[in-house]
Each structure stands twice: as structure tokens, then as C-alpha cells.
Motif scaffolding. Structure first.
Motif, PDB file in Angstrom:
ATOM      1  N   ARG A  45      -1.701   4.682  -0.318  1.00 15.68           N
ATOM      2  CA  ARG A  45      -3.123   4.406  -0.197  1.00 15.68           C
ATOM      3  C   ARG A  45      -3.323   2.923  -0.435  1.00 15.68           C
ATOM      4  O   ARG A  45      -2.773   2.369  -1.386  1.00 15.68           O
ATOM      5  CB  ARG A  45      -3.873   5.207  -1.261  1.00 15.68           C
ATOM      6  CG  ARG A  45      -5.381   5.180  -1.117  1.00 15.68           C
ATOM      7  CD  ARG A  45      -6.001   6.077  -2.152  1.00 15.68           C
ATOM      8  NE  ARG A  45      -5.757   5.550  -3.497  1.00 15.68           N
ATOM      9  CZ  ARG A  45      -6.694   5.510  -4.452  1.00 15.68           C
ATOM     10  NH1 ARG A  45      -7.894   5.953  -4.215  1.00 15.68           N
ATOM     11  NH2 ARG A  45      -6.407   5.040  -5.656  1.00 15.68           N
ATOM     12  N   THR A  46      -4.051   2.266   0.424  1.00 13.68           N
ATOM     13  CA  THR A  46      -4.355   0.847   0.199  1.00 13.68           C
ATOM     14  C   THR A  46      -5.836   0.627   0.430  1.00 13.68           C
ATOM     15  O   THR A  46      -6.299   0.689   1.565  1.00 13.68           O
ATOM     16  CB  THR A  46      -3.563  -0.059   1.156  1.00 13.68           C
ATOM     17  OG1 THR A  46      -3.891   0.320   2.489  1.00 13.68           O
ATOM     18  CG2 THR A  46      -2.081   0.058   0.961  1.00 13.68           C
ATOM     19  N   ILE A  47      -6.575   0.390  -0.617  1.00 10.37           N
ATOM     20  CA  ILE A  47      -7.982   0.026  -0.468  1.00 10.37           C
ATOM     21  C   ILE A  47      -8.251  -1.223  -1.292  1.00 10.37           C
ATOM     22  O   ILE A  47      -7.483  -1.577  -2.187  1.00 10.37           O
ATOM     23  CB  ILE A  47      -8.945   1.155  -0.897  1.00 10.37           C
ATOM     24  CG1 ILE A  47      -8.698   1.537  -2.351  1.00 10.37           C
ATOM     25  CG2 ILE A  47      -8.813   2.366   0.002  1.00 10.37           C
ATOM     26  CD1 ILE A  47      -9.734   2.487  -2.887  1.00 10.37           C
ATOM     27  N   VAL A  48      -9.318  -1.916  -0.974  1.00 11.54           N
ATOM     28  CA  VAL A  48      -9.662  -3.133  -1.698  1.00 11.54           C
ATOM     29  C   VAL A  48     -11.143  -3.091  -2.050  1.00 11.54           C
ATOM     30  O   VAL A  48     -11.973  -2.620  -1.275  1.00 11.54           O
ATOM     31  CB  VAL A  48      -9.283  -4.395  -0.883  1.00 11.54           C
ATOM     32  CG1 VAL A  48      -9.953  -4.398   0.467  1.00 11.54           C
ATOM     33  CG2 VAL A  48      -9.592  -5.667  -1.646  1.00 11.54           C
ATOM     34  N   HIS A  65      -6.374  -1.529  -4.782  1.00 11.64           N
ATOM     35  CA  HIS A  65      -5.928  -0.240  -5.329  1.00 11.64           C
ATOM     36  C   HIS A  65      -4.865   0.283  -4.388  1.00 11.64           C
ATOM     37  O   HIS A  65      -5.162   0.597  -3.240  1.00 11.64           O
ATOM     38  CB  HIS A  65      -7.087   0.764  -5.358  1.00 11.64           C
ATOM     39  CG  HIS A  65      -7.999   0.572  -6.516  1.00 11.64           C
ATOM     40  ND1 HIS A  65      -7.682   1.010  -7.781  1.00 11.64           N
ATOM     41  CD2 HIS A  65      -9.211  -0.008  -6.608  1.00 11.64           C
ATOM     42  CE1 HIS A  65      -8.674   0.695  -8.591  1.00 11.64           C
ATOM     43  NE2 HIS A  65      -9.617   0.073  -7.918  1.00 11.64           N
ATOM     44  N   ILE A  66      -3.644   0.398  -4.858  1.00  9.43           N
ATOM     45  CA  ILE A  66      -2.625   0.976  -3.991  1.00  9.43           C
ATOM     46  C   ILE A  66      -1.816   1.990  -4.784  1.00  9.43           C
ATOM     47  O   ILE A  66      -1.732   1.931  -6.013  1.00  9.43           O
ATOM     48  CB  ILE A  66      -1.676  -0.100  -3.393  1.00  9.43           C
ATOM     49  CG1 ILE A  66      -0.895  -0.807  -4.486  1.00  9.43           C
ATOM     50  CG2 ILE A  66      -2.432  -1.115  -2.571  1.00  9.43           C
ATOM     51  CD1 ILE A  66       0.139  -1.773  -3.926  1.00  9.43           C
ATOM     52  N   THR A  67      -1.279   2.940  -4.078  1.00  9.25           N
ATOM     53  CA  THR A  67      -0.305   3.848  -4.687  1.00  9.25           C
ATOM     54  C   THR A  67       0.986   3.706  -3.899  1.00  9.25           C
ATOM     55  O   THR A  67       0.955   3.460  -2.686  1.00  9.25           O
ATOM     56  CB  THR A  67      -0.780   5.307  -4.661  1.00  9.25           C
ATOM     57  OG1 THR A  67      -1.024   5.680  -3.315  1.00  9.25           O
ATOM     58  CG2 THR A  67      -2.040   5.497  -5.486  1.00  9.25           C
ATOM     59  N   VAL A  68       2.095   3.838  -4.576  1.00  9.28           N
ATOM     60  CA  VAL A  68       3.382   3.570  -3.925  1.00  9.28           C
ATOM     61  C   VAL A  68       4.384   4.701  -4.156  1.00  9.28           C
ATOM     62  O   VAL A  68       4.337   5.401  -5.162  1.00  9.28           O
ATOM     63  CB  VAL A  68       4.014   2.251  -4.441  1.00  9.28           C
ATOM     64  CG1 VAL A  68       3.209   1.064  -4.006  1.00  9.28           C
ATOM     65  CG2 VAL A  68       4.173   2.281  -5.933  1.00  9.28           C
ATOM     66  N   ASP A  69       5.258   4.832  -3.183  1.00  4.78           N
ATOM     67  CA  ASP A  69       6.488   5.611  -3.343  1.00  4.78           C
ATOM     68  C   ASP A  69       7.590   4.619  -3.663  1.00  4.78           C
ATOM     69  O   ASP A  69       7.704   3.592  -2.992  1.00  4.78           O
ATOM     70  CB  ASP A  69       6.857   6.342  -2.046  1.00  4.78           C
ATOM     71  CG  ASP A  69       5.981   7.549  -1.810  1.00  4.78           C
ATOM     72  OD1 ASP A  69       5.196   7.883  -2.706  1.00  4.78           O
ATOM     73  OD2 ASP A  69       6.086   8.141  -0.721  1.00  4.78           O
ATOM     74  N   LEU A  70       8.385   4.943  -4.649  1.00  2.00           N
ATOM     75  CA  LEU A  70       9.426   4.004  -5.065  1.00  2.00           C
ATOM     76  C   LEU A  70      10.704   4.783  -5.325  1.00  2.00           C
ATOM     77  O   LEU A  70      10.701   5.759  -6.073  1.00  2.00           O
ATOM     78  CB  LEU A  70       8.966   3.284  -6.333  1.00  2.00           C
ATOM     79  CG  LEU A  70       9.896   2.246  -6.922  1.00  2.00           C
ATOM     80  CD1 LEU A  70      10.036   1.075  -5.986  1.00  2.00           C
ATOM     81  CD2 LEU A  70       9.351   1.762  -8.251  1.00  2.00           C
ATOM     82  N   ARG A  71      11.775   4.345  -4.693  1.00  2.00           N
ATOM     83  CA  ARG A  71      13.045   5.036  -4.896  1.00  2.00           C
ATOM     84  C   ARG A  71      14.157   3.997  -5.027  1.00  2.00           C
ATOM     85  O   ARG A  71      14.307   3.127  -4.165  1.00  2.00           O
ATOM     86  CB  ARG A  71      13.330   5.968  -3.727  1.00  2.00           C
ATOM     87  CG  ARG A  71      14.186   7.160  -4.068  1.00  2.00           C
ATOM     88  CD  ARG A  71      13.814   8.398  -3.231  1.00  2.00           C
ATOM     89  NE  ARG A  71      13.512   8.066  -1.842  1.00  2.00           N
ATOM     90  CZ  ARG A  71      14.450   7.819  -0.923  1.00  2.00           C
ATOM     91  NH1 ARG A  71      15.717   7.861  -1.239  1.00  2.00           N
ATOM     92  NH2 ARG A  71      14.100   7.528   0.310  1.00  2.00           N
TER      93      ARG A  71
END
Lengths: 179, 178
Positions: A45-48, A65-71
Motif C-alpha cells: 500500500r502506498t499513500i501520501v 504511509h506504506i506497507t511492505v513485504d520483506l524477505r
């Protein structure tokens, strides 16, 4: 001549020099190791928003505001001279007023023996993504990089970037904050 | 023991005494040369610092030694550990750069945070100060050695220990004969 003090002094001096020598060998043995490894990063999600930043100059600044997948599997990086990894995810971008912006969005301390296999899905950030002005809205090239600082038992404090970055863009419109 | 040392001094002749004093001076001046040489090579006003607080735990504990460099050409980047001075505080602080903004003309401003602290350092800066600049920086941590700095911490906390050690070393060097 062979008093208790002189013997104690000799033993202490010898022990100290042996310790110093071993520490130096430990430092040498891990000096040329390549600490790079792969990481995969993705933004969900990327919003500003445009919000007054009361932590800083009280002006309306852009807040991402961002949410990330991280591996990333960092367990191969540990050896006998790695006490701790300080892992951090940072965003790097350019705005009209600044030629370089770097903001750490998330970090984690991994000590030796702890689980070093990172696998996060749709993760919220640890720190606010404030810009120094209004440069996030419509910014087309924001690069996320995972990086780690190696804290040794004794030796160099090196910084290593993961192989694999992720670039994304923020939308052209602000999301109106619900009051 | 004191009587022994006095007799030892009496047994020395003048030349020998001067020789001992000179060799003592050599030790002091070579230590000074080493320190000043390190300052020139690293570009930092204090190339070796002792960690005094637990704000970077578990990476750095009280008494750990850090080696700093402060080359002007190498820019500071986010994630690096910097040692900086704040107006009104004597003791430099060792913390990590959390955010960094570089203007088009090359001036940078950055915000720091201790790994073990839950908030950033704005509360530690001088009143009204929002950002640090290059001028506040003493150096950037490049090397790490544990525990060694505990000696200096003890010396500063118990000055008598410091004077006792200095006196012993001085007497030893002055009276030591091959």
C-alpha cells in the motif's frame, strides 16, 4: 627477585599480550569476508498525506504511509566475529529542494543465536515516513534498500547493502486524513 | 619499600638520573605523537572515544572503545553511527543517523537516534535545534574494541586510582635499569 608481585606481573603481562594477539587474529580472520546477500522487498500500500509535522517545523509536510513485504535470510552472515546485525530498511529519493533524502523506515537488532530469517508480509513501518517538505506526492522514484551494520566482537563496523532494491512511486493526490 | 627507592636514587649518579628522566620524556612524547598522528590521519579531533552510556546497547556497552574517522570527502549516510557534540553538553554522544536530507548546494542536515532509545534525539539537542549538521560531528565510528575503555572510566570515577597508577608508572620508569 622472584617475589609474588613480579610473578603476578609477568603472568598478567603475558596473558594480556596473548589476548591482544588472539583478538587481532580474530579481526584478521573475518576482515575479507563478503557480507552481501539477497533480499526481496515489495510495497503493498502506498499513500501520501499532507499533515502538520509537530515534531519538526509545524508546517504541513508530506507523510508517506506504506506497507511492505520483506524477505531476507541473514543467518549465513553470522560467524564468530559477528556479535550483532543492525538491519535497517531505508528509502532514498530526490525532491525538488533536496538532491538526496535518506529516511530509515524500519530497523531490527538481530543478535547472534536469534532467528535471522526475515519474512514479513504487509508489514507496517516502525518510523514515520516524513519528508522534509512536500516532495513525496507524485514522486515517481523512491528506492527502498535493506542494509545492515555488522557489529563485531572486535573489528570493523561495516555497512552492507542487500542485493535487490525496490522502487515505487507515490500517487499524485493526497489521501485526505480522517479527523 | 620507600626506603629502598630512596637508596636507589642515592646510588644513581647524575648522568644516570638525567638519562632516566629523558627516557621518561621519550615515552610521554611518543604517546603524544601517536595521538596527534592519529588525529591527522583520521581527520577527527578525537580519533578514539569510550562509550559512556547504554543508549546503543546491545551493540555498544559502557566502556567499549570506538575508532573514529572524519574525512570531509566521505559523506555521512543514513544508518551510520556518528559521534556528535551538542551545545551545552560536554560529553559527545554516540548515536545512529535516522534521517538525512542533503540540499542541492551540498549542505546536509540529519537526525539521530540511539538503538536502545525509543525516540529520536530531538530532546537531547540544544533547545530549538531540530537537526544536526556536519559541524556538530566529531567522527564516524569505523572500528570497535570491547571493554578496554573501562580502565579510563574507573580512572575518571576514582581519581585517586589514576594518581596512584601514574605515580607507580613514573617511579618504575625512573628507577628501572637494564
Amino acid at each position: 627477585m622472584h617475589s609474588f608481585l613480579s610473578r603476578a606481573n609477568a603472568v598478567a603481562a603475558y596473558a594480556l599480550s596473548v589476548l591482544a594477539c588472539l583478538t587481532f587474529l580474530c579481526f584478521l580472520s573475518t576482515l575479507f569476508i563478503d557480507y552481501r546477500t539477497e533480499a526481496s522487498i515489495n510495497t503493498i500500500r502506498t499513500i501520501v498525506k499532507s499533515i502538520s509535522n509537530y515534531n519538526s517545523d509545524r508546517k504541513a509536510n508530506d507523510l508517506g504511509h506504506i506497507t511492505v513485504d520483506l524477505r531476507a535470510d541473514l543467518s549465513p552472515l553470522f560467524n564468530w566475529n559477528v556479535k550483532q546485525l543492525f538491519v535497517y530498511l531505508y528509502a532514498e529519493y530526490e525532491t525538488s529542494s533536496n538532491s538526496l533524502n535518506q529516511v530509515i523506515l524500519w530497523d531490527k537488532i538481530i543478535r547472534r543465536g536469534e532467528n535471522a530469517n526475515l519474512n514479513f508480509k504487509n508489514m507496517n513501518l516502525k518510523y514515520y515516513f516524513w519528508d522534509d517538505g512536500n516532495g513525496l506526492k507524485g514522486n515517481k522514484n523512491i528506492t527502498l534498500t535493506l542494509s545492515w551494520n555488522i557489529i563485531p566482537n572486535a573489528g570493523c563496523l561495516s555497512h552492507v547493502n542487500a542485493v535487490g532494491q525496490h522502487s515505487f512511486s507515490f500517487p499524485d493526490e493526497y489521501t485526505i486524513a480522517k479527523q | 619499600m620507600i626506603q629502598g627507592t630512596i637508596e636507589e636514587i642515592k646510588r644513581m649518579n647524575k648522568r644516570q638520573f638525567i638519562y632516566q628522566v629523558l627516557s621518561f620524556g621519550m615515552i610521554v612524547s611518543s604517546a603524544l605523537m601517536l595521538w596527534k598522528g592519529l588525529m591527522v590521519i583520521t581527520g577527527s579531533e578525537s580519533p578514539i572515544v569510550v562509550v559512556l552510556s547504554g543508549s546503543m546497547e546491545p551493540a555498544f556497552h559502557r566502556g567499549d572503545l570506538l575508532f573514529l574517522t572524519n574525512n570531509k570527502e566521505e559523506p555521512i549516510r543514513a544508518g551510520e553511527i556518528v559521534v556528535f557534540k551538542v551545545q551545552g553538553r560536554d560529553i559527545p554522544i554516540v548515536h545512529r543517523v535516522l534521517k538525512l536530507h542533503e540540499k542541492k548546494n551540498g549542505t546536509t542536515k540529519f537526525l539521530t537516534k540511539g538503538d536502545n532509545n525509543s525516540v529520536d534525539d530531538r530532546g537531547l539537542y540544544a533547545p530549538g535545534q531540530q537537526w544536526l549538521t556536519k559541524d556538530d560531528v566529531v567522527g564516524r565510528a569505523q572500528g570497535f574494541l570491547p571493554y578496554i575503555g573501562l580502565v579510563t572510566i574507573y580512572m575518571n570515577e576514582y581519581p585517586k586510582v589514576k594518581y596512584a597508577i601514574l605515580a607507580c608508572l613514573g617511579i618504575y620508569v625512573l628507577l628501572h635499569r637494564e
